[in-house]
Structures are given as structure tokens and as C-alpha cells.
Design a protein around this motif. Structure first.
Motif, short mmCIF file in Angstrom:
data_model
loop_
_atom_site.label_atom_id
_atom_site.label_comp_id
_atom_site.label_asym_id
_atom_site.label_seq_id
_atom_site.Cartn_x
_atom_site.Cartn_y
_atom_site.Cartn_z
N ASP A 289 -18.69 15.16 -50.62
CA ASP A 289 -19.98 14.87 -51.24
C ASP A 289 -20.42 15.96 -52.21
O ASP A 289 -21.57 15.98 -52.64
CB ASP A 289 -21.06 14.63 -50.17
N LYS B 109 -21.12 18.98 -51.81
CA LYS B 109 -22.07 19.94 -51.29
C LYS B 109 -21.32 20.94 -50.41
O LYS B 109 -20.34 20.59 -49.75
CB LYS B 109 -23.15 19.25 -50.44
N LEU C 220 -20.43 23.70 -47.30
CA LEU C 220 -20.35 23.53 -45.86
C LEU C 220 -20.74 24.83 -45.17
O LEU C 220 -20.15 25.88 -45.44
CB LEU C 220 -18.93 23.15 -45.44
N PRO D 107 -30.52 21.03 -44.78
CA PRO D 107 -29.73 19.93 -44.20
C PRO D 107 -28.55 19.49 -45.05
O PRO D 107 -27.52 19.08 -44.51
CB PRO D 107 -30.77 18.81 -44.08
N ASP D 108 -28.68 19.58 -46.38
CA ASP D 108 -27.62 19.10 -47.26
C ASP D 108 -26.29 19.81 -47.08
O ASP D 108 -25.24 19.27 -47.45
CB ASP D 108 -28.04 19.23 -48.73
N ARG E 13 -25.36 21.49 -44.02
CA ARG E 13 -24.98 21.65 -42.62
C ARG E 13 -23.72 20.84 -42.31
O ARG E 13 -23.60 19.68 -42.70
CB ARG E 13 -26.11 21.19 -41.70
N ILE E 14 -22.81 21.45 -41.57
CA ILE E 14 -21.59 20.72 -41.23
C ILE E 14 -21.88 19.61 -40.23
O ILE E 14 -21.05 18.71 -40.05
CB ILE E 14 -20.48 21.65 -40.69
N SER E 15 -23.06 19.61 -39.63
CA SER E 15 -23.41 18.54 -38.69
C SER E 15 -23.46 17.18 -39.37
O SER E 15 -23.38 16.16 -38.69
CB SER E 15 -24.76 18.84 -38.03
N ARG E 16 -23.55 17.15 -40.69
CA ARG E 16 -23.53 15.86 -41.38
C ARG E 16 -22.18 15.16 -41.25
O ARG E 16 -22.07 13.96 -41.53
CB ARG E 16 -23.91 16.03 -42.85
N TYR E 17 -21.16 15.90 -40.83
CA TYR E 17 -19.83 15.33 -40.66
C TYR E 17 -19.39 15.29 -39.20
O TYR E 17 -18.19 15.26 -38.91
CB TYR E 17 -18.82 16.12 -41.49
N LEU E 18 -20.36 15.28 -38.29
CA LEU E 18 -20.00 15.28 -36.87
C LEU E 18 -19.17 14.07 -36.48
O LEU E 18 -18.32 14.15 -35.59
CB LEU E 18 -21.27 15.31 -36.01
N SER E 19 -19.38 12.93 -37.14
CA SER E 19 -18.57 11.75 -36.80
C SER E 19 -17.09 12.02 -37.06
O SER E 19 -16.23 11.51 -36.32
CB SER E 19 -19.04 10.53 -37.61
#
Length: 362
Positions: free
Chosen positions: A293, A295, A297, A340-341, A343-349
Motif C-alpha cells: 500500500d 506506506k 511499516l 495507524p497508517d 502500523r503493522i497491525s493493518r496486516y495481521l490477517s
């Protein structure tokens, strides 16, 4: 020996983060294998507030650029050396449509801090091919990345805060109080490995795409060095009639070998900017850590909180890293969190898919 942080990697991101952590009073050990072909050392260090063919203001430019200015000013005072070269950027219109698009966009607010002038016809410089004119952008320039990295490396070595060696993952032990690496203990470890994170067993699930970038250095005696030029490629003056031209984007061949195709592409692009004769001096390639994306990490590992990653700056590291390093250093100290943009948590899936299908055992 006990440290607050171990930082693995001393490219642009790792160097800026480790310096920022040290300025906050933390004891930091850096581990990095010296490599002349690293992407940070190959890059021309461009800072450009306006991005792409659509002439969009760079993401969070109003936050990133003041922080970058302050950080590089501080480094210059710290080392007594000029490290950031402030130069206007002449972004040349390729077509009349580009000119029209810009004229419509520039009517909106928010551009005044970055635009010095708009030229609807050629600036009449015989060395520049700009029949449709262009935009003169302010608050840009280029960082002398290699000089900065060399100075910070020398300082770390003098203070015995650098292990100039390849990080051996099998020597890393996670403990209840942090990490142990060989004979060294630390409360936390941050990986700043660039594209090498794709081989990191703790963070290889992150969507990093290694992307090769090639850069030419040329001699062009009659070409104007008073600004940086941008038209499909950038042209950055580096002194003595020499210019860096870059960069290509190649995700199909992520190696660090300069290619004939890259040389041809960059030479042709430069010839579209100037009709002046030039000769090639050097040709280099590096691999950027590009993110899906676009952005960066940053964040702690979802299972092992004593491990973090700070990565994925791509081609915008000079612009973004100082501000993001400040945020991340504060977050590591328990003072808030990064935006938030990034954070690696956006890819937790992706992480959960990885551990499900790979029998995750770092």
C-alpha cells in the motif's frame, strides 16, 4: 553487555532511528554488515514535496518536511558538515494536458508553501527541453546519504556501539526480559533490514516487494546545476558537472546488478530533458523495500513484543524517516503509538494466514 535497544540494519531507516533513540538517552547497539551496494547508499537522497504525474502533494508532506528539515539541520550542527542540499525542483510538463491539469489543481489551497513559480512556456534555457514549461517546486533538495551514513558509522564505531557484521538469526534468543544476541542483552530489538526482511522468520509475512532501482552518474558540463530536474526521472547535481539520474523500478529482477536495459532507459529519459552531450561515469543498482500500500511499516511483533520492525520507506525515506522515527522511538518508550497508517497491525490477517499455513516456528 546490556543495552536498551539493538537495531539491526544501518541504512537510512536504521541510522535515523538509532540516532533518534540515542538522542532520547537510550543505550543502543547497531548491528550491520557494511555493503557498498545497499539501496540507501545508491540513492540520490531526493526530497520532493510534489509526487507523480498527477502532481499530488506528497503524503503528509506538511508533517514530514518540517521534521526532515529540523533533523538534517541538527545533524549538520552535530557533525559540522553540510549534509542536506536545498535546491528547487523543476518538474517539467511532458504534455499540454499535464500543464492544464496542473493549472486546475494549483488553484486549490495548500500549495503556497511548496510552489515557487509556474511556467506555461519554456524557461528558455538552451540546455533544457521544456516546450510546455513546468513547475518550480520549493522546499526540496537532496540528502548526501552516503556521507551521513559514513559519519554516523564512524561515531558508532568510536563509541563501540556498532558490530560491523552480518546479523546471525540463529544466535538470537528471546528472553523474558528482552533478547540476547551472542554475548549481548537488550530490552528490545528492532529490525531495519530493508528488503532483507523477506528472509526474516519473524516478519517475512509482511507484504514487502523487493524492487530494483538503478541510478546513473553522468558528466554533463554544459547542463545547469542550479536546480534538480524531474521528468519521468530525477536529475540531481552532485558537483563538478556531474549528475545522478534515477531511478528505475523493476520488481521482476530484484538483484543488485546494473543492467543494460536500466542504463538505456535512464539515458533516454535524460535525453528527453536535455540535448547536451553527457558521458556515463558510474552505474549502480540497489533494492528498495516497497510495501503493497506504499506506506511504511512500524510496530511490535504480534506474538513477540520484544521484537519490532521499522521498514518499507521505499523511495521516500529521506522525507519520511525523521518524523516516523520520532513517533516510533516514543512508542517504543511507551509514549503513545505510531500513526495507524504505518502500523503493522493493518496486516495481521497476513500473519494469521502465515502461521496457519507455514507451521510458524521462527
Amino acid at each position: 553487555m546490556k543495552y536498551d535497544f539493538i537495531v539491526v540494519g544501518h541504512g537510512l531507516a536504521g541510522a535515523i532511528l538509532s540516532y533518534t533513540l540515542r538522542k532520547r538517552g537510550h543505550r543502543v547497539l547497531v548491528i550491520d554488515e557494511p555493503r557498498a551496494s545497499g539501496a540507501s547508499r545508491v540513492a540520490a537522497g531526493l526530497l520532493n514535496p510534489i509526487a507523480g504525474k498527477r502532481f499530488a502533494k506528497s503524503w503528509l508532506a506538511d508533517d514530514f518536511i518540517p521534521a526532515a528539515d529540523a533533523f538534517y539541520d541538527e545533524l549538520e550542527v552535530h557533525f559540522g558538515r553540510e549534509l542536506f542540499i536545498h535546491k528547487p525542483i523543476y518538474k517539467i510538463f511532458s504534455t499540454i494536458e499535464e500543464q492544464n491539469n496542473w493549472m486546475a489543481k494549483s488553484a486549490s489551497e495548500g500549495w503556497n508553501d511548496f510552489i515557487l513559480a509556474t511556467h506555461t512556456k519554456s524557461i528558455s534555457n538552451p540546455s533544457i527541453q521544456d516546450p510546455y514549461g513546468g513547475v518550480m517546486i520549493g522546499r526540496g533538495g537532496n540528502l548526501l546519504v552516503e556521507d551521513m551514513l559514513d559519519l554516523l558509522t564512524e561515531e558508532l564505531l568510536a563509541r563501540e556501539l556498532l558490530l560491523p557484521e552480518r546479523f546471525e538469526m540463529n544466535k538470537l534468543e528471546l528472553t523474558t526480559n528482552g533478547v540476547r544476541y551472542k554475548e549481548v542483552e537488550a530490552g528490545h530489538l528492532v529490525f531495519c533490514e530493508g528488503f532483507q526482511v523477506v528472509n526474516n522468520p519473524y516478519f517475512k509475512w509482511l507484504p514487502i516487494q523487493p524492487t530494483k532501482g538503478e541510478v546513473l552518474e553522468v558528466q554533463a558540463e554544459n547542463f545547469n546545476p542550479e536546480c534538480i530536474y524531474n521528468k519521468a526521472v530525477y536529475v540531481v547535481p552532485v558537483g563538478g558537472g556531474r549528475f545522478k539520474i534515477g531511478a528505475t523500478y523493476n520488481w521482476r529482477q530484484p538483484d543488485e546488478q546494473p543492467s543494460p536495459e536500466g542504463q538505456q532507459e535512464l539515458s533516454e529519459r535524460f535525453s528527453q530533458i536535455t540535448s547536451q552531450h553527457f558521458s556515463m561515469i558510474n552505474h549502480q543498482a540497489g533494492i528498495r523495500p516497497a510495501v503493497r500500500d506504499r506506506k511504511p511499516l512500524a510496530g511490535r511483533h504480534p506474538q513477540y513484543p520484544q521484537l519490532s520492525v521499522f521498514n518499507g520507506m521505499g523511495s521516500k525515506g529521506v522525507q519520511m524517516a525523521p518524523h516516523l522515527a520520532q513517533q516510533f522511538a516514543a512508542a517504543l518508550a511507551g509514549e503513545g503509538d505510531v500513526m495507524p497508517d504505518i502500523r503493522i497491525s493493518r496486516y495481521l490477517s497476513l500473519y494469521y494466514d502465515y502461521i496457519k499455513h507455514q507451521n510458524y516456528q521462527p
